[in-house]
Scaffold this active site. Structure first.
Site, mmCIF file in Angstrom:
data_model
loop_
_atom_site.group_PDB
_atom_site.id
_atom_site.type_symbol
_atom_site.label_atom_id
_atom_site.label_comp_id
_atom_site.label_asym_id
_atom_site.label_seq_id
_atom_site.Cartn_x
_atom_site.Cartn_y
_atom_site.Cartn_z
ATOM 1 N N GLU A 109 67.252 18.760 45.579
ATOM 2 C CA GLU A 109 66.085 18.944 44.724
ATOM 3 C C GLU A 109 64.956 18.091 45.294
ATOM 4 O O GLU A 109 65.203 16.990 45.806
ATOM 5 C CB GLU A 109 66.403 18.495 43.288
ATOM 6 C CG GLU A 109 67.496 19.306 42.630
ATOM 7 C CD GLU A 109 67.103 20.772 42.454
ATOM 8 O OE1 GLU A 109 65.935 21.046 42.139
ATOM 9 O OE2 GLU A 109 67.979 21.644 42.643
ATOM 10 N N HIS A 156 51.678 -1.347 54.989
ATOM 11 C CA HIS A 156 53.106 -1.433 55.302
ATOM 12 C C HIS A 156 53.728 -2.683 54.657
ATOM 13 O O HIS A 156 54.854 -2.641 54.175
ATOM 14 C CB HIS A 156 53.318 -1.457 56.820
ATOM 15 C CG HIS A 156 52.840 -0.204 57.505
ATOM 16 N ND1 HIS A 156 53.104 1.049 57.007
ATOM 17 C CD2 HIS A 156 52.116 -0.005 58.650
ATOM 18 C CE1 HIS A 156 52.565 1.968 57.809
ATOM 19 N NE2 HIS A 156 51.956 1.349 58.811
ATOM 20 N N LEU A 200 75.757 0.049 46.158
ATOM 21 C CA LEU A 200 74.781 0.943 46.790
ATOM 22 C C LEU A 200 74.796 0.801 48.320
ATOM 23 O O LEU A 200 74.849 -0.321 48.832
ATOM 24 C CB LEU A 200 73.385 0.561 46.275
ATOM 25 C CG LEU A 200 72.193 1.260 46.931
ATOM 26 C CD1 LEU A 200 72.126 2.722 46.504
ATOM 27 C CD2 LEU A 200 70.880 0.553 46.551
ATOM 28 N N SER A 238 59.887 7.208 62.098
ATOM 29 C CA SER A 238 60.344 8.466 62.685
ATOM 30 C C SER A 238 60.241 8.415 64.207
ATOM 31 O O SER A 238 59.530 7.570 64.769
ATOM 32 C CB SER A 238 59.503 9.634 62.156
ATOM 33 O OG SER A 238 58.207 9.571 62.722
ATOM 34 N N ASP A 286 55.670 7.694 52.013
ATOM 35 C CA ASP A 286 54.401 7.981 52.684
ATOM 36 C C ASP A 286 53.220 7.435 51.878
ATOM 37 O O ASP A 286 53.311 7.290 50.655
ATOM 38 C CB ASP A 286 54.264 9.501 52.887
ATOM 39 C CG ASP A 286 53.255 9.831 53.970
ATOM 40 O OD1 ASP A 286 52.934 8.953 54.799
ATOM 41 O OD2 ASP A 286 52.770 10.982 53.992
ATOM 42 N N GLY A 287 52.132 7.163 52.589
ATOM 43 C CA GLY A 287 50.899 6.762 51.916
ATOM 44 C C GLY A 287 50.518 5.301 52.097
ATOM 45 O O GLY A 287 49.524 4.852 51.525
ATOM 46 N N ASN A 288 51.266 4.574 52.917
ATOM 47 C CA ASN A 288 50.925 3.155 53.135
ATOM 48 C C ASN A 288 49.523 3.015 53.735
ATOM 49 O O ASN A 288 48.741 2.151 53.330
ATOM 50 C CB ASN A 288 51.908 2.492 54.104
ATOM 51 C CG ASN A 288 53.313 2.393 53.549
ATOM 52 O OD1 ASN A 288 53.530 2.666 52.386
ATOM 53 N ND2 ASN A 288 54.255 2.008 54.386
ATOM 54 N N ARG A 342 59.267 12.467 47.913
ATOM 55 C CA ARG A 342 58.207 12.169 48.889
ATOM 56 C C ARG A 342 57.024 11.610 48.132
ATOM 57 O O ARG A 342 56.500 12.253 47.215
ATOM 58 C CB ARG A 342 57.791 13.416 49.668
ATOM 59 C CG ARG A 342 56.698 13.059 50.686
ATOM 60 C CD ARG A 342 56.327 14.168 51.640
ATOM 61 N NE ARG A 342 55.426 13.619 52.643
ATOM 62 C CZ ARG A 342 55.500 13.803 53.938
ATOM 63 N NH1 ARG A 342 56.417 14.599 54.437
ATOM 64 N NH2 ARG A 342 54.641 13.228 54.762
#
Ligand code: FPP
Length: 250
Positions: A209, A39, A133, A67, A22-24, A190
Protein backbone atom coordinates in the site's frame (compact mmCIF):
# COMPACT_ATOMS: atom_id res chain seq x y z
CA UNK A 1 0.66 11.06 21.45
CA UNK A 2 0.55 8.26 24.05
CA UNK A 3 -3.16 7.74 23.27
CA UNK A 4 -2.41 7.52 19.56
CA UNK A 5 0.31 4.91 20.13
CA UNK A 6 -1.95 2.94 22.49
CA UNK A 7 -4.79 3.05 19.98
CA UNK A 8 -2.52 1.80 17.19
CA UNK A 9 -1.21 -0.97 19.44
CA UNK A 10 -4.74 -2.37 19.80
CA UNK A 11 -4.86 -3.04 16.03
CA UNK A 12 -2.47 -5.01 13.83
CA UNK A 13 0.26 -2.77 12.44
CA UNK A 14 2.09 -3.36 9.16
CA UNK A 15 5.01 -5.72 9.75
CA UNK A 16 7.21 -3.88 7.27
CA UNK A 17 7.13 -0.15 6.55
CA UNK A 18 9.44 1.27 3.87
CA UNK A 19 10.03 5.02 3.60
CA UNK A 20 11.31 7.26 0.80
CA UNK A 21 12.53 10.16 2.93
CA UNK A 22 12.23 13.04 0.47
CA UNK A 23 12.14 16.81 0.81
CA UNK A 24 15.22 17.60 2.90
CA UNK A 25 16.59 19.96 0.24
CA UNK A 26 13.30 21.83 -0.20
CA UNK A 27 12.84 22.09 3.57
CA UNK A 28 16.23 23.80 3.79
CA UNK A 29 15.71 26.01 0.73
CA UNK A 30 12.41 27.36 2.07
CA UNK A 31 14.32 28.49 5.17
CA UNK A 32 17.20 30.03 3.21
CA UNK A 33 19.55 27.30 4.47
CA UNK A 34 22.08 25.01 2.79
CA UNK A 35 20.71 21.64 1.63
CA UNK A 36 22.92 19.94 4.20
CA UNK A 37 20.90 21.64 6.97
CA UNK A 38 17.87 19.73 5.64
CA UNK A 39 19.76 16.46 5.84
CA UNK A 40 20.83 17.25 9.42
CA UNK A 41 17.21 17.87 10.36
CA UNK A 42 16.35 14.68 8.46
CA UNK A 43 18.46 12.72 10.95
CA UNK A 44 16.25 14.00 13.78
CA UNK A 45 13.24 12.72 11.85
CA UNK A 46 14.95 9.33 11.42
CA UNK A 47 15.40 9.15 15.19
CA UNK A 48 11.77 10.15 15.83
CA UNK A 49 10.21 7.74 13.34
CA UNK A 50 12.47 4.83 14.32
CA UNK A 51 11.41 5.30 17.93
CA UNK A 52 7.73 5.47 16.92
CA UNK A 53 8.00 2.38 14.71
CA UNK A 54 9.62 0.48 17.57
CA UNK A 55 6.94 1.68 20.04
CA UNK A 56 4.14 0.64 17.67
CA UNK A 57 5.51 -2.86 17.14
CA UNK A 58 6.56 -2.53 13.49
CA UNK A 59 8.98 -5.40 12.77
CA UNK A 60 10.94 -3.92 9.82
CA UNK A 61 11.54 -0.29 8.90
CA UNK A 62 13.40 0.23 5.61
CA UNK A 63 14.73 3.76 5.04
CA UNK A 64 15.94 4.97 1.62
CA UNK A 65 18.96 6.98 2.78
CA UNK A 66 21.15 7.20 -0.33
CA UNK A 67 20.39 5.93 -3.82
CA UNK A 68 22.79 4.73 -6.49
CA UNK A 69 21.81 7.88 -8.40
CA UNK A 70 22.67 10.11 -5.40
CA UNK A 71 26.39 9.47 -6.12
CA UNK A 72 25.90 11.93 -9.02
CA UNK A 73 24.96 14.86 -6.74
CA UNK A 74 27.59 17.61 -6.23
CA UNK A 75 30.65 16.06 -4.52
CA UNK A 76 30.28 18.38 -1.52
CA UNK A 77 26.74 17.10 -0.88
CA UNK A 78 27.83 13.46 -1.36
CA UNK A 79 30.66 13.96 1.15
CA UNK A 80 28.34 15.66 3.63
CA UNK A 81 25.78 12.84 3.35
CA UNK A 82 28.43 10.12 3.82
CA UNK A 83 29.71 11.86 6.90
CA UNK A 84 26.25 12.60 8.28
CA UNK A 85 24.72 9.16 7.73
CA UNK A 86 27.65 7.18 9.15
CA UNK A 87 28.07 9.52 12.15
CA UNK A 88 24.32 9.59 12.81
CA UNK A 89 24.04 5.81 12.77
CA UNK A 90 27.05 5.52 15.07
CA UNK A 91 25.56 8.10 17.45
CA UNK A 92 22.16 6.37 17.36
CA UNK A 93 23.60 2.95 18.20
CA UNK A 94 23.09 3.15 22.01
CA UNK A 95 19.51 4.27 21.46
CA UNK A 96 18.94 1.42 18.97
CA UNK A 97 20.28 -1.08 21.51
CA UNK A 98 18.13 0.46 24.28
CA UNK A 99 15.12 -0.16 22.02
CA UNK A 100 16.28 -3.71 21.16
CA UNK A 101 16.50 -2.53 17.52
CA UNK A 102 18.92 -4.04 15.04
CA UNK A 103 20.58 -2.09 12.21
CA UNK A 104 21.13 -3.69 8.80
CA UNK A 105 22.17 -2.26 5.44
CA UNK A 106 21.15 -3.08 1.87
CA UNK A 107 23.05 -1.63 -1.07
CA UNK A 108 26.38 -1.47 -2.81
CA UNK A 109 28.33 -0.46 0.30
CA UNK A 110 31.68 -1.29 -1.29
CA UNK A 111 31.38 2.18 -2.85
CA UNK A 112 31.31 3.81 0.57
CA UNK A 113 34.48 5.54 1.85
CA UNK A 114 36.43 3.31 4.29
CA UNK A 115 35.87 5.48 7.35
CA UNK A 116 32.08 5.66 6.87
CA UNK A 117 32.01 1.93 6.13
CA UNK A 118 33.89 1.22 9.37
CA UNK A 119 31.38 3.21 11.40
CA UNK A 120 28.47 1.40 9.80
CA UNK A 121 30.04 -2.02 10.33
CA UNK A 122 30.55 -1.20 14.03
CA UNK A 123 26.89 -0.20 14.44
CA UNK A 124 25.70 -3.31 12.61
CA UNK A 125 27.83 -5.56 14.82
CA UNK A 126 26.85 -3.73 18.03
CA UNK A 127 23.12 -4.21 17.35
CA UNK A 128 23.27 -7.71 15.84
CA UNK A 129 21.95 -9.33 19.04
CA UNK A 130 18.80 -7.17 19.15
CA UNK A 131 15.52 -8.94 18.44
CA UNK A 132 12.95 -6.13 18.17
CA UNK A 133 12.57 -3.74 15.23
CA UNK A 134 15.00 -4.25 12.34
CA UNK A 135 16.01 -0.92 10.80
CA UNK A 136 17.15 -1.57 7.25
CA UNK A 137 19.04 1.39 5.79
CA UNK A 138 19.11 1.35 1.99
CA UNK A 139 22.44 2.90 1.17
CA UNK A 140 23.96 3.19 -2.31
CA UNK A 141 20.88 1.23 -3.21
CA UNK A 142 18.74 1.02 -6.32
CA UNK A 143 16.30 -1.65 -7.35
CA UNK A 144 17.79 -2.01 -10.81
CA UNK A 145 21.24 -2.55 -9.27
CA UNK A 146 19.78 -5.19 -6.96
CA UNK A 147 17.73 -7.00 -9.64
CA UNK A 148 20.65 -6.96 -12.10
CA UNK A 149 22.90 -8.45 -9.42
CA UNK A 150 20.30 -11.13 -8.64
CA UNK A 151 20.00 -12.05 -12.35
CA UNK A 152 23.78 -12.37 -12.66
CA UNK A 153 23.91 -14.59 -9.56
CA UNK A 154 21.07 -16.81 -10.78
CA UNK A 155 22.75 -17.09 -14.22
CA UNK A 156 26.03 -18.11 -12.55
CA UNK A 157 24.24 -20.77 -10.50
CA UNK A 158 22.40 -22.05 -13.59
CA UNK A 159 25.65 -22.21 -15.56
CA UNK A 160 27.23 -24.18 -12.70
CA UNK A 161 24.29 -26.62 -12.78
CA UNK A 162 23.02 -25.67 -9.32
CA UNK A 163 19.76 -24.14 -10.62
CA UNK A 164 17.51 -25.63 -13.29
CA UNK A 165 16.28 -22.65 -15.41
CA UNK A 166 12.87 -24.34 -15.74
CA UNK A 167 12.47 -24.34 -11.96
CA UNK A 168 13.02 -20.58 -11.53
CA UNK A 169 10.04 -18.94 -9.83
CA UNK A 170 9.30 -15.54 -8.31
CA UNK A 171 10.58 -16.97 -5.02
CA UNK A 172 13.95 -17.72 -6.68
CA UNK A 173 14.24 -14.03 -7.62
CA UNK A 174 13.18 -12.85 -4.13
CA UNK A 175 15.74 -15.16 -2.54
CA UNK A 176 18.55 -13.56 -4.55
CA UNK A 177 17.68 -9.95 -3.68
CA UNK A 178 19.41 -7.96 -0.94
CA UNK A 179 16.10 -8.11 0.95
CA UNK A 180 15.87 -11.94 0.88
CA UNK A 181 15.62 -12.09 4.69
CA UNK A 182 12.72 -9.63 4.97
CA UNK A 183 9.02 -9.86 4.16
CA UNK A 184 7.87 -7.51 1.39
CA UNK A 185 6.84 -4.06 2.65
CA UNK A 186 3.19 -3.81 3.61
CA UNK A 187 3.27 -0.02 3.50
CA UNK A 188 5.43 2.34 1.43
CA UNK A 189 5.50 5.95 2.63
CA UNK A 190 6.91 8.79 0.53
CA UNK A 191 7.33 12.25 1.99
CA UNK A 192 7.87 15.39 -0.08
CA UNK A 193 4.82 14.89 -2.31
CA UNK A 194 6.29 13.38 -5.47
CA UNK A 195 4.25 10.53 -6.97
CA UNK A 196 7.06 8.20 -7.96
CA UNK A 197 8.98 5.22 -6.59
CA UNK A 198 12.49 6.32 -7.60
CA UNK A 199 14.09 2.91 -8.17
CA UNK A 200 13.24 1.76 -4.64
CA UNK A 201 12.24 -1.87 -3.88
CA UNK A 202 10.51 -2.21 -7.27
CA UNK A 203 10.12 -5.99 -7.00
CA UNK A 204 9.19 -5.99 -3.32
CA UNK A 205 6.42 -3.33 -3.46
CA UNK A 206 4.31 -5.31 -5.95
CA UNK A 207 1.43 -5.40 -3.42
CA UNK A 208 2.46 -2.70 -0.96
CA UNK A 209 0.00 0.00 0.00
CA UNK A 210 1.33 3.45 -0.88
CA UNK A 211 0.98 6.59 1.25
CA UNK A 212 2.31 9.86 -0.17
CA UNK A 213 2.35 13.02 1.91
CA UNK A 214 3.40 16.54 0.84
CA UNK A 215 5.14 16.95 4.22
CA UNK A 216 8.90 17.29 3.85
CA UNK A 217 10.85 14.55 5.63
CA UNK A 218 12.31 16.84 8.38
CA UNK A 219 8.72 17.82 9.31
CA UNK A 220 7.31 14.27 9.25
CA UNK A 221 5.92 13.85 12.74
CA UNK A 222 5.16 10.85 14.90
CA UNK A 223 1.49 11.81 14.63
CA UNK A 224 1.57 11.76 10.82
CA UNK A 225 3.40 8.44 10.88
CA UNK A 226 0.70 7.04 13.17
CA UNK A 227 -1.95 8.47 10.81
CA UNK A 228 -0.27 6.70 7.86
CA UNK A 229 -0.36 3.43 9.80
CA UNK A 230 -4.01 3.98 10.66
CA UNK A 231 -4.79 4.81 7.02
CA UNK A 232 -3.09 1.55 6.00
CA UNK A 233 -5.23 -0.37 8.47
CA UNK A 234 -8.39 0.93 6.82
CA UNK A 235 -7.44 -0.39 3.39
CA UNK A 236 -8.57 -3.69 1.92
CA UNK A 237 -5.58 -5.57 0.51
CA UNK A 238 -6.82 -7.85 -2.26
CA UNK A 239 -3.57 -9.11 -3.79
CA UNK A 240 -5.30 -9.34 -7.19
CA UNK A 241 -8.38 -11.12 -5.79
CA UNK A 242 -11.94 -9.79 -5.35
CA UNK A 243 -13.42 -8.35 -2.15
CA UNK A 244 -15.69 -11.40 -1.89
CA UNK A 245 -12.74 -13.78 -2.06
CA UNK A 246 -10.94 -11.86 0.66
CA UNK A 247 -14.06 -11.61 2.86
CA UNK A 248 -16.29 -14.66 2.16
CA UNK A 249 -18.84 -13.26 4.68
CA UNK A 250 -19.67 -10.35 2.31
C1 FPP B 1 16.11 13.25 0.00
O1 FPP B 1 15.96 14.62 0.13
C2 FPP B 1 16.92 12.73 1.07
C3 FPP B 1 18.18 12.20 0.93
C4 FPP B 1 18.85 12.05 -0.36
C5 FPP B 1 18.97 11.78 2.06
C6 FPP B 1 18.22 11.18 3.22
C7 FPP B 1 19.15 11.19 4.35
C8 FPP B 1 18.84 11.46 5.59
C9 FPP B 1 17.47 11.74 6.07
C10 FPP B 1 19.95 11.50 6.56
C11 FPP B 1 19.97 10.47 7.60
C12 FPP B 1 19.71 9.07 7.26
C13 FPP B 1 19.96 8.07 8.13
C14 FPP B 1 19.51 6.71 7.81
C15 FPP B 1 20.65 8.32 9.42
P1 FPP B 1 16.36 15.55 -1.08
O2 FPP B 1 17.70 16.12 -0.79
O3 FPP B 1 16.26 14.80 -2.37
O4 FPP B 1 15.25 16.62 -0.97
P2 FPP B 1 14.62 17.50 -2.17
O5 FPP B 1 13.80 16.54 -3.00
O6 FPP B 1 13.78 18.47 -1.44
O7 FPP B 1 15.76 18.12 -2.91
Amino acid sequence: MADLVNDIQLKPVPAHVAIIMDGNGRWAKERGLERSAGHVEGVTAVHRITQAASDMGVRYLTLYAFSTENWNRPQSEVDALMHLISFALERETPSLIANNARLEIIGDIDRMPDEARRRLDNSIKATAHCTGLTVVVAFSYSSRWEITRACAQIAREAAAGRIDPDSITADTISAHLATAKYPDPDLLIRTGGDMRVSNFLLWQIAYSEIFVTPTYWPDFSTEEFAAAIDNFRGRERRFGLTSEQINPAL
